[in-house]
Design a protein around this motif. Structure first.
Motif, PDB file in Angstrom:
ATOM      1  N   ILE A  77      17.069 -28.278  17.069  1.00  0.00           N
ATOM      2  CA  ILE A  77      16.042 -28.159  16.519  1.00  0.00           C
ATOM      3  C   ILE A  77      14.813 -29.047  17.516  1.00  0.00           C
ATOM      4  N   ASP A  78      15.238 -29.546  18.038  1.00  0.00           N
ATOM      5  CA  ASP A  78      14.943 -30.083  18.474  1.00  0.00           C
ATOM      6  C   ASP A  78      14.655 -29.806  20.414  1.00  0.00           C
ATOM      7  N   ASP A  79      15.692 -29.680  20.859  1.00  0.00           N
ATOM      8  CA  ASP A  79      16.136 -29.163  22.282  1.00  0.00           C
ATOM      9  C   ASP A  79      16.413 -27.646  22.035  1.00  0.00           C
ATOM     10  N   PRO A  80      16.179 -26.737  21.564  1.00  0.00           N
ATOM     11  CA  PRO A  80      17.064 -25.408  21.832  1.00  0.00           C
ATOM     12  C   PRO A  80      17.187 -25.371  22.659  1.00  0.00           C
ATOM     13  N   GLU A  93      21.410 -44.735   7.878  1.00  0.00           N
ATOM     14  CA  GLU A  93      20.698 -43.984   7.506  1.00  0.00           C
ATOM     15  C   GLU A  93      21.646 -41.856   7.303  1.00  0.00           C
ATOM     16  N   ARG A 140      23.254 -40.671   3.887  1.00  0.00           N
ATOM     17  CA  ARG A 140      22.867 -39.122   4.078  1.00  0.00           C
ATOM     18  C   ARG A 140      24.062 -38.387   3.641  1.00  0.00           C
ATOM     19  N   LEU A 159      22.336 -23.746  -0.259  1.00  0.00           N
ATOM     20  CA  LEU A 159      21.381 -23.617   1.294  1.00  0.00           C
ATOM     21  C   LEU A 159      21.144 -24.990   1.982  1.00  0.00           C
ATOM     22  N   ASP A 160      20.415 -25.585   1.090  1.00  0.00           N
ATOM     23  CA  ASP A 160      20.969 -27.286   1.654  1.00  0.00           C
ATOM     24  C   ASP A 160      21.897 -27.530   2.332  1.00  0.00           C
ATOM     25  N   VAL A 187      22.071 -24.788   9.838  1.00  0.00           N
ATOM     26  CA  VAL A 187      21.656 -26.457  10.389  1.00  0.00           C
ATOM     27  C   VAL A 187      21.418 -27.491   9.637  1.00  0.00           C
ATOM     28  N   THR A 188      22.063 -27.388   8.235  1.00  0.00           N
ATOM     29  CA  THR A 188      21.898 -28.945   7.887  1.00  0.00           C
ATOM     30  C   THR A 188      23.421 -28.715   7.595  1.00  0.00           C
ATOM     31  N   PRO A 203      26.962 -30.255   8.700  1.00  0.00           N
ATOM     32  CA  PRO A 203      27.368 -30.843   7.327  1.00  0.00           C
ATOM     33  C   PRO A 203      25.663 -31.929   6.996  1.00  0.00           C
ATOM     34  N   LEU A 204      24.989 -32.007   8.022  1.00  0.00           N
ATOM     35  CA  LEU A 204      23.900 -33.066   8.241  1.00  0.00           C
ATOM     36  C   LEU A 204      23.307 -32.110   9.236  1.00  0.00           C
ATOM     37  N   LEU A 205      21.571 -32.293   9.024  1.00  0.00           N
ATOM     38  CA  LEU A 205      20.763 -31.455   9.545  1.00  0.00           C
ATOM     39  C   LEU A 205      20.927 -32.751  11.039  1.00  0.00           C
TER      40      LEU A 205
END
Lengths: 536, 524
Positions: free
Chosen positions: A143-146, A315, A319, A479-480, A484-485, A487-489
């Protein structure tokens, strides 16, 4: 020193290891059990009775089938003539033949409208899931640096999506968050058909047919074959034969496989500011060094069990703890003295009955019946009438049982991992009795025909097979917790916050069952990362 | 007499749309079926001296832009704050959260120290989330299948905003869009009664349980309210909820809008594929360049328009649109205040919302019964006593207790709501009596509104208070129908501006405003 250690010899672990070895990396697979295969295994439940221990179907991505030469290594795919059959307690049985025209005829006996709608639904489902299959076959973007590659993949997927045309494109977007009961209800009116379709959105998930988001599971699990009911195929010799073929392919590629090697810890080299994985320690104290470690274990077990949490930011630990792994599926395998005789099939001769029962058999007292079974699980219990899907693999593959006898492989849901006020060791037989009784309501002689049974509760799935929370998908497919999520976003691209530590199991994208896709995508990402660091 | 626009329905959205159009110089007529304005935002004197906010009873979501643009305070709108939520528990304990943050933290730490700390973090996270979603409320949803560069820009804008979020907020946003309210809250809190009371916002008006995925979004939806710039504060309108509609109506009239009440529409006149006016049930015909419907898609497209005027696929989608009313309303006229066993006497705990949500399982069991077509024997309830804040709505010394009750499924497995109405009312009283036993002795009158009554009396199909479920597949570009989320319809010059359009229900006004601005070609 080894290049790569793969922890766990499940389907994805073997796929990853083979692809890494083919790329020239010296790879070692460490499996704690006495044989590889993970959820793909065949076990002898009584002398001469061999039954799928856990999963009873698989759907290895066709390109992997080819590139790993699995057929050459002995894999024999069995495609039954029937996708699913839905016996009822007192009425006729719905048989969904794989042949569309035959299925339509069978449905017509229940509803003329459904007979018209079902082929339309199947066709639209095939078109819509082709887009999902493309998503399942590519690494989730950053998401940050495609990267340029990410953008190209997204554009390709975007183009596929647009090519669907308005009606199907909107369907895809609208269907994903829906309740599977609603989706089935939009297309069909007859209860057995609705319940049989809906069941595909529930396997392994802590969701009932009326839970929003269950349609996403139907779509994701159905994406591999592009069919709402025929998700996956069977294997001659049971799923263990798939494991054997994968292991043979791995060995041929140069992979070392050690069974009985229980990894206790992932070792972190601390010489650099940020830790990097440098090997593993086995439970017998043996240390094995490697330049990279790939875990086929589920993300929770990997990050919270095999690593010292000191290496992870608080954090991230929080998660990882919140990844939902509340298993809900139990497995009961029966050795039976005869083919179960279902009330609704008594009009057919023996061959006809065997054919009708050759696919998945879904026992449900309608959608509400499934929902009621789910209700009990929400409060930490299981229903007296669980929801059951069974297969009788010995119909197509008589070698699995002595002549004239059968093995019956059943998924029993809903069996919550957390029971209230009791535990699975105490409830094992009560569950098995409830399952047997339920099957006997549809096939009255069944209880008497049982020669032996094997009961695998969610707790056994965790203890014996290493699935945290007994969750067969290594984490709820929702869906969550997808794309991209998963196992973790921020960590959906097979890497972890620990350098040189990767994930390749079902807990990573797409994680939709025994198809090897997670393993293949992980291998690609790992090869890129290793080559990249070598280039520097 | 020819109008520029005729608005069907004098609810708050219809009136808002009319006011905006009239202020832009259009000649607008509003036709309302009932004798009173307000739709579900209405105050009525049901029993002599007792003026009930019959349906919608609290306000928070009303867009500040509307209050400002239409100068609603000048037109008599006064919002009185509703302080806190009081949850009585069956074990004699309670949970009482108030707007004073420090006080609430002390109260929560009585139940769990960990939760008291998490409450802080949670509040901040939700404010971030609401901040992220807020601009989307004022947006005409983009059409993901359109090739128009402006539509693609909108999608890009959303993508950029998402990327602009901090990592942790992105996470929360994804979870809020997809998870269940109970699962979402489980990640933060351990106290059952706290989770249950908070999760309740996730099911209001929705036929889902607190453990159903998708309810976290409804939770957020209820968090988007703001009063005087303060997020998620709730209030009463002085004079009842109808005062909001009255203020909007006054602003509309001042701008030149003509309003006719007791004017039920029989059909929308369509000529040559274009909406040309409306025909009332008494035969009166009014013509206009455009018709704007604030009623739900069921009435608009399946009742008011000849099906031959609409494409078959569109009609299929409208028929598929889910209403599934799940709540009822019981309004009580009281001789005295209810006396709660766990906190006897009157006092500030009665001034806010009183929530019957003692535990997550309680909430879920209430839903389980409804799933199979019965109303909950022990329902979730959100109650307010507006007379403590605004005594003008009842005779001196008397009180009103307004109870929102869930679950009451529109479709009952057996019997009809006409047979079950009183049993439903009794269940509500029995439930309250478990916490405040004196309730039985102080009731002067009761009004029971079942989902069927909400449909018959207020034109809410299947009694859904949001004109259609707020589930993910019926939101944003799919509300009410995929491809028709931009307030326009397949009939030219026919527009939609009710809660069935983006961003949905509650006394928000955003659909009415967004629709009017879209018609005027203005940006929000």
């Amino acid at each position: 020193m080894r290049d790569v250690i793969v922890i766990g010899g499940g389907v994805n672990g073997l796929v990853t290891a083979t692809l890494l070895a083919k790329a020239g990396l010296k790879t070692l697979v460490l499996e704690r059990g006495d044989r590889v295969g993970g959820c793909a295994r065949t076990g002898e439940i009584a002398p001469g009775f061999r039954c799928p221990t856990l999963a009873h179907a698989a759907a290895i991505d066709p390109s992997l089938l080819r590139s790993l030469g699995l057929v050459r290594h002995g894999l024999r795919i069995v495609r039954p003539a029937v996708d699913a059959c839905a016996p009822t307690r007192d009425g006729p049985t719905l048989v969904l033949w794989h042949d569309a025209a035959r299925a339509t005829e069978a449905i017509r006996a229940f509803s003329a409208k459904d007979a018209e709608q079902y082929p339309r639904f199947v066709n639209s489902f095939a078109r819509v899931t082709a887009v999902l299959r493309a998503v399942c076959a590519s690494e989730p973007p950053s998401i940050d640096d495609p990267t340029a590659l990410d953008l190209i993949e997204m554009l390709k997927t975007g183009r596929k999506f647009r090519a669907l045309g308005r009606a199907d494109a909107y369907r895809l977007l609208r269907w994903m968050p829906m309740a599977v009961a609603d989706l089935a209800g939009e297309w069909c009116e007859s209860e057995p058909l609705r319940a049989t379709i809906a069941a595909g959105g529930l396997l392994g998930s802590f969701l009932g047919p009326w839970s929003a988001g269950s349609a996403a599971i139907l779509l994701l699990l159905g994406a591999e074959e592009g069919h709402p009911v025929a998700n996956g195929w069977f294997i001659a010799g049971g799923p263990g034969a798939l494991a054997d073929a994968l292991a043979a392919a791995a060995r041929q590629a140069g992979v070392d496989i050690r069974t009985g090697a229980d990894v206790a810890r992932i070792n972190i080299r601390d010489e650099e500011a940020q830790g990097a994985a440098g090997g593993v320690t086995l439970s017998n104290g043996e240390e094995i060094a490697a330049r990279a470690v790939v875990s086929n274990a589920d993300p929770k077990r990997t990050l919270l069990g095999l690593l010292d949490p000191i290496h992870l930011a608080p954090e991230l630990v929080r998660r990882a703890r919140n990844i939902r792994t509340h298993g809900t599926l139990a497995k009961i395998n029966y050795a039976s003295s005869s083919l179960p005789e279902f009330k609704g099939l008594s009009a057919l001769d023996a061959d006809g009955q065997a054919a009708a029962l050759s696919g998945r058999i879904r026992l449900a007292a309608g959608i509400d019946g499934i929902e009621r079974a789910f209700d009990a699980a929400k409060y930490g219990g299981f229903a007296e009438e669980p929801w059951i899907e069974l297969t009788i693999p010995s119909i197509a593959d008589p070698g699995l049982a002595p002549r004239g006898r059968h093995v019956v492989s059943t998924y029993v849901q809903y069996t919550p991992y957390h029971l209230r006020g009791t535990n699975w060791d105490a409830e094992r037989d009560r569950l098995a009795d409830a399952a047997t009784r339920t099957i006997a309501q549809y096939a009255p002689g069944f209880a008497a025909s049982v020669l032996a049974r094997e009961v695998i509760t969610p707790l056994d799935l965790e203890r014996t097979y290493g699935l945290t929370g007994g969750h067969v998908f290594h984490g709820e497919l929702a869906l969550d917790q997808w794309f991209v999520t998963r196992p973790l976003l921020g960590w959906a691209r097979y890497g972890t916050p620990i350098r040189n530590l990767y994930l390749c199991g079902s807990g990573t994208h797409p994680g939709t069952g025994l198809n090897g896709r997670s393993g293949a995508l992980a291998a690609r990402a790992i090869i890129q990362a290793i080559r990249g660091s070598q280039a520097r | 007499m020819k109008y520029d626009a005729i608005v069907i329905g004098g609810g708050h959205n219809g009136l808002t749309a009319a006011a905006y159009l009239a202020r832009a110089g259009r000649k607008v007529l509003v036709v309302e079926r009932r004798h009173v304005l307000g739709g579900a935002a209405v105050t009525e004197e049901v029993f002599p001296g007792f003026r009930f906010s019959v349906c919608s009873y609290v306000v928070s979501l009303l867009r500040p832009e509307i209050i400002r643009d239409l100068e609603l305070p000048r037109h008599g709108l006064e919002i009185l704050p509703l302080d806190g939520t009081f949850t009585p528990m069956p074990n004699g304990d309670h949970l009482w959260r108030v707007n004073d943050h420090a006080k609430t933290q002390r109260e929560i730490s009585r139940h769990s120290k960990v939760d008291a700390e998490a409450y802080d973090e949670y509040g901040k996270a939700m404010v971030e989330m609401a901040r992220f979603v807020k601009p989307i409320l004022n947006m005409t949803p983009p059409d993901p299948m359109s090739l128009d560069p402006r539509e693609l820009m909108k999608l890009l804008f959303l993508g950029r905003r998402f990327r602009g979020l901090a990592d942790v907020d992105r996470y929360n946003q994804i979870q809020l869009m997809t998870m269940s309210a109970a699962d979402f809250l489980d990640q933060w809190f351990e106290t059952d009664v706290l989770k249950a009371t908070m999760a309740a916002s996730g099911i209001i008006g929705t036929f889902l349980g607190v453990r159903s995925p998708g309810t976290a979004y409804v939770l957020l939806h209820h968090y988007m309210g703001e009063i005087d710039g303060a997020f998620r504060s709730w209030g009463f309108a002085r004079g009842g909820t109808g005062a909001i509609s009255e203020a909007i109506a006054a602003a509309a009239r001042e701008a030149g809008v003509e309003i006719r009440t007791a004017a039920p529409v029989a059909r929308i006149a369509v000529k040559g594929g274009r909406a040309a006016g409306v025909v009332l049930t008494n035969g009166d015909e009014m013509t206009a360049d455009m018709v704007i419907s604030s009623v739900d898609p069921n009435l608009t497209f399946l009742r008011f328009i000849d099906s031959r005027e609409l494409p078959g696929e569109f009609l299929d989608e409208v028929r598929r649109y889910k209403f599934r009313g799940s709540s009822g309303k019981v309004n009580l006229a009281l001789d005295a205040l209810p006396d709660f066993t766990c906190m006897p006497g009157g006092g500030p705990h009665l001034r806010g919302a009183i929530s019957i949500s003692p535990g997550v399982d309680y909430m879920e069991r209430a839903y389980d019964q409804a799933k199979y077509g019965e109303f909950s024997r022990r329902p979730y309830m959100d109650m307010v006593i507006p007379t403590l804040t605004d005594p003008s709505v009842a005779p001196p010394g008397k009180h009103i207790l307004s109870c929102f009750v869930q679950y009451a499924p529109y479709k009952l497995a057996s019997g009809t709501w006409d047979d079950q109405r009183e049993a439903f009312g009794d269940t509500v009283i029995d439930t309250i009596a478990e916490y405040a036993p004196n309730i039985r002795d102080i009731i002067l009158h009761r009004q029971v509104l079942t989902p069927l009554d909400l449909e018959r009396d207020f034109g809410l199909t299947e009694g859904n208070i949001f004109q259609g479920e707020l589930t993910l597949e019926q939101l944003f570009f799919a509300r009410p129908v995929p491809g028709w989320a931009q307030y326009s319809t397949p009939v030219r010059n026919l527009w939609m501006c009710g809660s069935a359009t983006h961003p949905g229900g509650g006394i928000m006004g955003a659909p009415g405003r967004n629709c009017a601005l879209r018609i005027l070609g203005q940006k929000a």
